[in-house]
Design a protein around this motif. Structure first.
Motif, PDB file in Angstrom:
ATOM      1  N   GLU A 141      -1.901  14.938  10.058  1.00  0.00           N
ATOM      2  CA  GLU A 141      -3.175  14.905   9.344  1.00  0.00           C
ATOM      3  C   GLU A 141      -3.042  15.581   7.966  1.00  0.00           C
ATOM      4  OE1 GLU A 141      -5.806  13.377   9.573  1.00  0.00           O
ATOM      5  OE2 GLU A 141      -7.246  14.508   8.353  1.00  0.00           O
ATOM      6  N   ARG A 142      -2.329  16.700   7.970  1.00  0.00           N
ATOM      7  CA  ARG A 142      -2.072  17.403   6.711  1.00  0.00           C
ATOM      8  C   ARG A 142      -1.371  16.479   5.723  1.00  0.00           C
ATOM      9  NH1 ARG A 142       0.716  23.153   8.053  1.00  0.00           N
ATOM     10  NH2 ARG A 142      -1.234  23.905   8.926  1.00  0.00           N
ATOM     11  N   LYS A 143      -0.328  15.836   6.233  1.00  0.00           N
ATOM     12  CA  LYS A 143       0.480  14.950   5.370  1.00  0.00           C
ATOM     13  C   LYS A 143      -0.361  13.801   4.849  1.00  0.00           C
ATOM     14  CE  LYS A 143       5.195  15.881   6.591  1.00  0.00           C
ATOM     15  NZ  LYS A 143       6.199  15.703   7.619  1.00  0.00           N
ATOM     16  N   ARG A 144      -1.217  13.276   5.732  1.00  0.00           N
ATOM     17  CA  ARG A 144      -2.048  12.147   5.334  1.00  0.00           C
ATOM     18  C   ARG A 144      -2.970  12.550   4.177  1.00  0.00           C
ATOM     19  NH1 ARG A 144      -6.872  10.201   5.866  1.00  0.00           N
ATOM     20  NH2 ARG A 144      -7.662  11.938   7.077  1.00  0.00           N
ATOM     21  N   ARG A 145      -3.587  13.710   4.317  1.00  0.00           N
ATOM     22  CA  ARG A 145      -4.513  14.147   3.263  1.00  0.00           C
ATOM     23  C   ARG A 145      -3.787  14.403   1.947  1.00  0.00           C
ATOM     24  NH1 ARG A 145      -9.133  18.099   5.744  1.00  0.00           N
ATOM     25  NH2 ARG A 145      -9.315  17.089   7.759  1.00  0.00           N
ATOM     26  N   VAL A 146      -2.619  15.027   2.039  1.00  0.00           N
ATOM     27  CA  VAL A 146      -1.868  15.294   0.806  1.00  0.00           C
ATOM     28  C   VAL A 146      -1.483  13.963   0.155  1.00  0.00           C
ATOM     29  CG1 VAL A 146       0.260  16.291  -0.142  1.00  0.00           C
ATOM     30  CG2 VAL A 146      -1.033  17.540   1.612  1.00  0.00           C
ATOM     31  N   ALA A 147      -1.037  13.007   0.979  1.00  0.00           N
ATOM     32  CA  ALA A 147      -0.637  11.698   0.443  1.00  0.00           C
ATOM     33  C   ALA A 147      -1.826  10.994  -0.208  1.00  0.00           C
ATOM     34  CB  ALA A 147      -0.049  10.832   1.563  1.00  0.00           C
ATOM     35  N   GLU A 148      -3.019  11.268   0.292  1.00  0.00           N
ATOM     36  CA  GLU A 148      -4.222  10.651  -0.294  1.00  0.00           C
ATOM     37  C   GLU A 148      -4.750  11.417  -1.491  1.00  0.00           C
ATOM     38  OE1 GLU A 148      -7.046  10.380   2.842  1.00  0.00           O
ATOM     39  OE2 GLU A 148      -6.170   8.530   3.652  1.00  0.00           O
ATOM     40  N   ASN A 149      -3.959  12.395  -1.940  1.00  0.00           N
ATOM     41  CA  ASN A 149      -4.334  13.198  -3.107  1.00  0.00           C
ATOM     42  C   ASN A 149      -5.603  14.024  -2.915  1.00  0.00           C
ATOM     43  OD1 ASN A 149      -2.188  12.638  -4.752  1.00  0.00           O
ATOM     44  ND2 ASN A 149      -3.103  10.694  -5.439  1.00  0.00           N
TER      45      ASN A 149
END
Ligand code: GLU
Length: 291
Positions: A141-149
């Protein structure tokens, strides 16, 4: 004998007042008395609130006061790459996590919890501690949010950091202005919760930049206001995590306004430029702050 090094580290986000004058002149007095060095650091990481105009005013006021710093002046905004490199180490060591909540979200979260009868813990300055939700986010989830800027700040996982150190921390605090005796103070970084080590738009925060710079500039004596006393606990933890040397500290009394409150930068008649314009001399300023 090792050379003592003192520093005065103003933030150019307003005008200097009598409280700053006391801090600067006390550092000067102590450096002179010990034959040590006196450095000036401009703490301007907050590039929205710190301006070249305020910095010019700070330098002019210090010159007028006869502060007498050594060149070069270290300006924090010119060293973001150095702070980033240290932040990268903390990221690699899993000691920080991305914190996504905005100020409004934090407020709402806490208000909601307090409505249900829970008193929310606060830091020594009275600011509510950061909720633990982001720390508990699954890695995906963390990675997803970071990837979504999604915007985020890096916060120190204080519990992980404290257990990584594996021992209690203290610092040496001088008992008075003569700097002849120290007492040992227990560092309590947990009281501040998961502090920010890098803001949304800047690869550092006050705490991270200050420990890096105190080490880089080989500061042996940190002499600053009492208002930063308990924040020293956070800085000791960072020093320990990063393998940085620890200076000795003296947190001096604060110069209070006639209302008994700490002076602020949106000041009335305690601003140095105003006092100078009204005819005060640098010696008058020294007397006004009891030096
Ligand atoms: N820049 C900080 C301030 O102006 C002082 C930080 C310090 O002395 O450690 O309040």
């Amino acid at each position: 004998m090792t050379l003592l090094t003192f520093r005065f580290a103003p933030s150019p986000n307003g005008e200097l007042h009598l409280g700053h004058a006391y801090s600067a002149l006390l550092n000067r007095k102590l450096a002179k008395a010990s034959g040590g060095s006196l450095l000036l650091r401009i703490e301007d990481i907050d590039t929205t609130r710190c301006t070249p105009q305020f910095e010019a005013g700070v330098l002019a006021d210090l010159k007028w006061l006869g502060f007498g710093w050594e060149e070069p002046v270290r300006r924090q905004s010119e060293h973001f790459a150095e702070y980033q490199a240290v932040l990268d180490r903390l990221i690699r060591d899993d000691l920080v996590y991305p914190a996504f909540m905005s100020r409004g979200e934090i407020r709402a979260f806490i208000a909601d919890s307090e409505k249900r009868g829970r008193d929310w813990p606060r830091d020594p300055d009275g600011v509510p501690l950061y909720p633990s939700a982001d720390k508990a986010l699954p890695v995906r989830e963390r990675k997803r949010r970071v990837a979504e800027n999604a915007p985020f700040a890096w916060r120190l996982d204080v519990a992980a950091a404290v257990s990584r150190i594996g021992k209690g921390l203290t610092w040496a605090e001088f008992t008075d202005e003569t700097l002849s005796t120290t007492r040992s103070v227990e560092a309590r970084p947990q009281d501040w919760g998961d502090v920010i080590v890098a803001r949304r738009d800047i690869p550092t925060s006050y705490h991270l930049a200050v420990v890096i710079d105190d080490a880089l500039q080989a500061i042996s004596h940190v002499v600053r206001g009492q208002d930063l006393f308990s924040a020293t606990g956070v800085q000791r933890l960072l020093q320990e995590l990063l393998g940085l040397p620890q200076p000795a500290y003296f947190h001096h009394r604060l110069i209070l306004g006639s209302d008994g409150r700490k002076l602020s930068k949106s000041l009335g008649d305690t601003g140095l430029a105003k006092l100078r314009d009204a005819g005060a001399s640098p010696d008058d300023i020294g007397r006004m702050v009891g030096l």
